[in-house]
Every structure is written in C-alpha cells, then in structure tokens.
Design a protein around this motif. Structure first.
Motif, PDB file in Angstrom:
ATOM      1  N   PHE A  26       0.824  -1.213   0.000  1.00  0.00           N
ATOM      2  CA  PHE A  26       0.000   0.000   0.000  1.00  0.00           C
ATOM      3  C   PHE A  26       0.861   1.269   0.000  1.00  0.00           C
ATOM      4  CE2 PHE A  26      -4.536  -0.746   0.315  1.00  0.00           C
ATOM      5  CZ  PHE A  26      -4.583  -2.119   0.469  1.00  0.00           C
ATOM      6  N   HIS A  27       1.857   1.280   0.893  1.00  0.00           N
ATOM      7  CA  HIS A  27       2.637   2.503   1.087  1.00  0.00           C
ATOM      8  C   HIS A  27       3.486   2.839  -0.141  1.00  0.00           C
ATOM      9  CE1 HIS A  27       5.312   4.903   4.112  1.00  0.00           C
ATOM     10  NE2 HIS A  27       4.694   5.681   3.253  1.00  0.00           N
ATOM     11  N   TYR A  28       4.163   1.830  -0.655  1.00  0.00           N
ATOM     12  CA  TYR A  28       4.995   2.018  -1.850  1.00  0.00           C
ATOM     13  C   TYR A  28       4.147   1.908  -3.125  1.00  0.00           C
ATOM     14  CZ  TYR A  28       8.274   0.537  -5.534  1.00  0.00           C
ATOM     15  OH  TYR A  28       8.959   0.386  -6.717  1.00  0.00           O
ATOM     16  N   ASN A  73      10.785  12.357  -0.606  1.00  0.00           N
ATOM     17  CA  ASN A  73      10.804  11.882   0.782  1.00  0.00           C
ATOM     18  C   ASN A  73      10.637  10.368   0.849  1.00  0.00           C
ATOM     19  OD1 ASN A  73      10.992  14.546   1.592  1.00  0.00           O
ATOM     20  ND2 ASN A  73       8.911  14.697   2.401  1.00  0.00           N
ATOM     21  N   HIS A  74       9.705   9.839   0.064  1.00  0.00           N
ATOM     22  CA  HIS A  74       9.459   8.393   0.112  1.00  0.00           C
ATOM     23  C   HIS A  74      10.619   7.598  -0.463  1.00  0.00           C
ATOM     24  CE1 HIS A  74       5.338   9.512   1.183  1.00  0.00           C
ATOM     25  NE2 HIS A  74       5.274   8.292   1.692  1.00  0.00           N
ATOM     26  N   SER A  75      11.187   8.064  -1.573  1.00  0.00           N
ATOM     27  CA  SER A  75      12.337   7.353  -2.145  1.00  0.00           C
ATOM     28  C   SER A  75      13.466   7.303  -1.117  1.00  0.00           C
ATOM     29  CB  SER A  75      12.824   8.047  -3.424  1.00  0.00           C
ATOM     30  OG  SER A  75      11.782   8.082  -4.371  1.00  0.00           O
ATOM     31  N   GLY A 122       3.368  13.766   8.893  1.00  0.00           N
ATOM     32  CA  GLY A 122       4.656  14.417   8.699  1.00  0.00           C
ATOM     33  C   GLY A 122       5.798  13.438   8.714  1.00  0.00           C
ATOM     34  N   TRP A 123       6.955  13.973   9.022  1.00  0.00           N
ATOM     35  CA  TRP A 123       8.195  13.217   8.948  1.00  0.00           C
ATOM     36  C   TRP A 123       9.113  13.612  10.097  1.00  0.00           C
ATOM     37  CZ3 TRP A 123       9.196   9.901   4.751  1.00  0.00           C
ATOM     38  CH2 TRP A 123       8.255   9.958   3.716  1.00  0.00           C
ATOM     39  N   ALA A 124       9.915  12.632  10.557  1.00  0.00           N
ATOM     40  CA  ALA A 124      11.021  12.934  11.469  1.00  0.00           C
ATOM     41  C   ALA A 124      12.312  12.660  10.712  1.00  0.00           C
ATOM     42  CB  ALA A 124      10.936  12.065  12.715  1.00  0.00           C
ATOM     43  N   CYS A 156      12.010   9.203   8.831  1.00  0.00           N
ATOM     44  CA  CYS A 156      10.971   8.314   9.340  1.00  0.00           C
ATOM     45  C   CYS A 156       9.618   8.916   8.960  1.00  0.00           C
ATOM     46  CB  CYS A 156      11.081   8.152  10.856  1.00  0.00           C
ATOM     47  SG  CYS A 156       9.839   7.030  11.523  1.00  0.00           S
ATOM     48  N   ASP A 157       8.906   8.221   8.104  1.00  0.00           N
ATOM     49  CA  ASP A 157       7.576   8.653   7.675  1.00  0.00           C
ATOM     50  C   ASP A 157       6.608   8.396   8.820  1.00  0.00           C
ATOM     51  OD1 ASP A 157       5.125   9.035   6.417  1.00  0.00           O
ATOM     52  OD2 ASP A 157       5.651   7.869   4.632  1.00  0.00           O
ATOM     53  N   VAL A 158       5.973   9.430   9.341  1.00  0.00           N
ATOM     54  CA  VAL A 158       4.996   9.222  10.415  1.00  0.00           C
ATOM     55  C   VAL A 158       3.568   9.538   9.970  1.00  0.00           C
ATOM     56  CG1 VAL A 158       6.693   9.453  12.270  1.00  0.00           C
ATOM     57  CG2 VAL A 158       5.439  11.480  11.525  1.00  0.00           C
ATOM     58  N   TRP A 159       3.349   9.579   8.647  1.00  0.00           N
ATOM     59  CA  TRP A 159       1.959   9.595   8.169  1.00  0.00           C
ATOM     60  C   TRP A 159       1.309   8.286   8.615  1.00  0.00           C
ATOM     61  CZ3 TRP A 159      -0.433  12.440   3.733  1.00  0.00           C
ATOM     62  CH2 TRP A 159       0.257  13.620   3.422  1.00  0.00           C
ATOM     63  N   GLU A 160       0.018   8.318   8.918  1.00  0.00           N
ATOM     64  CA  GLU A 160      -0.640   7.081   9.356  1.00  0.00           C
ATOM     65  C   GLU A 160      -0.555   5.973   8.311  1.00  0.00           C
ATOM     66  OE1 GLU A 160      -4.695   7.199  10.828  1.00  0.00           O
ATOM     67  OE2 GLU A 160      -3.962   7.903  12.770  1.00  0.00           O
ATOM     68  N   HIS A 161      -0.463   6.355   7.030  1.00  0.00           N
ATOM     69  CA  HIS A 161      -0.409   5.318   5.986  1.00  0.00           C
ATOM     70  C   HIS A 161       0.870   4.473   6.101  1.00  0.00           C
ATOM     71  CE1 HIS A 161       1.470   8.446   2.986  1.00  0.00           C
ATOM     72  NE2 HIS A 161       2.427   7.754   3.556  1.00  0.00           N
ATOM     73  N   ALA A 162       1.848   4.931   6.887  1.00  0.00           N
ATOM     74  CA  ALA A 162       3.083   4.162   7.074  1.00  0.00           C
ATOM     75  C   ALA A 162       2.905   3.023   8.074  1.00  0.00           C
ATOM     76  CB  ALA A 162       4.206   5.090   7.546  1.00  0.00           C
TER      77      ALA A 162
HETATM   78 FE   FE2 Z   1       4.314   7.767   3.335  1.00  0.00          FE
END
Ligand code: FE2
Length: 192
Positions: A26-28, A73-75, A122-124, A156-162
């Motif tokens: 899902f995420h990727y 960011n995701h890559s 967001g992101w850390a 570190c992706d902290v969106w809930e979808h992660a």
């Molecule tokens: Fe994400």
C-alpha cells in the motif's frame, strides 16, 4: 520528462516481521506511486516539466511542491530501511551521535519522541546542518529538509499510511519496528 516510481532495493516482504508486505504494497505501491503519477500530471505544461526533483522542491509551491517532495521523501525513506542491517550506527556517524546525544540509546529516545510527537501527518529526520552538526527535525505533511538547506541523513515517515495496517494508531509501536530496520550504511554514507 516523466518521473517513475523508483525500484525498491528489496522485495516487498523483506521488511517483515517489522513492516508487513501488505503495508509496503500500500505505502509504496499505492501512496508513493500516486505521488509520482500526480506529479507527472501537475508539471505538464508548466516551467517544471524538465526540472530535477530537487529543483521542483526548492522552487515550487502548492500541489506541485507537495507531490514532488513526497516523491523524494518516500524514495529517501525506503533507501533508509533494510532487512539485514547492522542495528546500530558505526564509524564517524556513531562518534557524532555520541558527541551530540551521549549515546545511541539517548539519540533513539530523542528521535522517537520527535517522531511520535509530530502533530498529524509528517516526517522525522536526522539531518546534518550547514555547520556539520547533527540535528533531529520534524516536518509537517510533505515538508522536507531539502527545502530548508539541511542535509537529510535518515527519514521516518509518520503519516498514518506508514503504519495503520500493522500498528493501527500506535505510532510508538511503529517506531520500535523502524529502529530494527534502519540501514545505517546508508545513513553513514549520507553523513560523509
Ligand atoms: Fe508515506
């Protein structure tokens, strides 16, 4: 120029049992892919059609910035994870972490606090500032250190979808999994 979804450096199930194949699918396969597709649609006919992703991030705003930054960011996030990896930093990075936080454990606690405390999506980040020092940053939504001049070392992706498939709403549980997967060779390479 058409952007394409980068190939993952590992199989979809490689991060199990910490991050499930379903989460990566899902995420990727859906979220990251959608940012790429949206970006391609949005830049068509604009001055960004032949720009690098970095140039778009530095110069665009609104939906074009959001999608370009999320592609980057995701890559970067996927590159920072690896299934079989040294579980703690080494080399010059380990020394720099010790200098700043006193220990790896103190760094992990501080980063996790920032990640879990990031409001909403967001992101850390672990970043290297212009003066060479290490810092932990939090960005909202598609925000990225690339836009502010810090050099990203780890995301570190902290969106809930992660994490919602594996951890429901428990972001701190996801952080525990995250630390088992960090590709410290990648982080070290970014630091040097
Ligand atoms: Fe994400």
């Amino acid at each position: 120029m058409e952007y394409s979804l980068p190939v993952l450096p590992y199989e979809l199930d490689a991060l199990e049992p910490y991050i499930s194949k379903e989460t990566v699918e899902f995420h990727y396969g859906k979220h990251h892919k959608a940012y790429v597709e949206n970006l391609n649609i949005l830049i068509k006919g604009t001055g960004f059609e032949n720009s690098s992703l970095e140039d778009i991030i530095k110069n665009a705003s609104g939906p074009i910035f959001n999608n370009a930054a999320q592609v980057w960011n995701h890559s970067f996030y996927w590159m920072g994870l690896e299934p079989s990896t040294p579980e703690i930093p080494f080399g010059k990075l380990a020394k720099a972490i010790d200098t700043k936080w006193g220990s790896y454990e103190a760094f992990v606690a501080d980063f996790s606090r920032v990640a879990v405390g990031t409001f909403g999506s967001g992101w850390a980040w672990l970043v290297k500032k212009a003066d060479g020092s290490l810092e932990i940053e939090s960005t909202s939504n598609a925000g990225t250190p690339l836009a502010t001049g810090s050099k990203p070392l780890l995301a570190c992706d902290v969106w809930e979808h992660a994490y919602y498939i594996d951890c429901r709403n428990a972001r701190s549980h996801y952080l525990h999994s995250f630390w088992r997967l960090v590709n410290w060779e990648f982080v070290e390479k970014n630091f040097e």
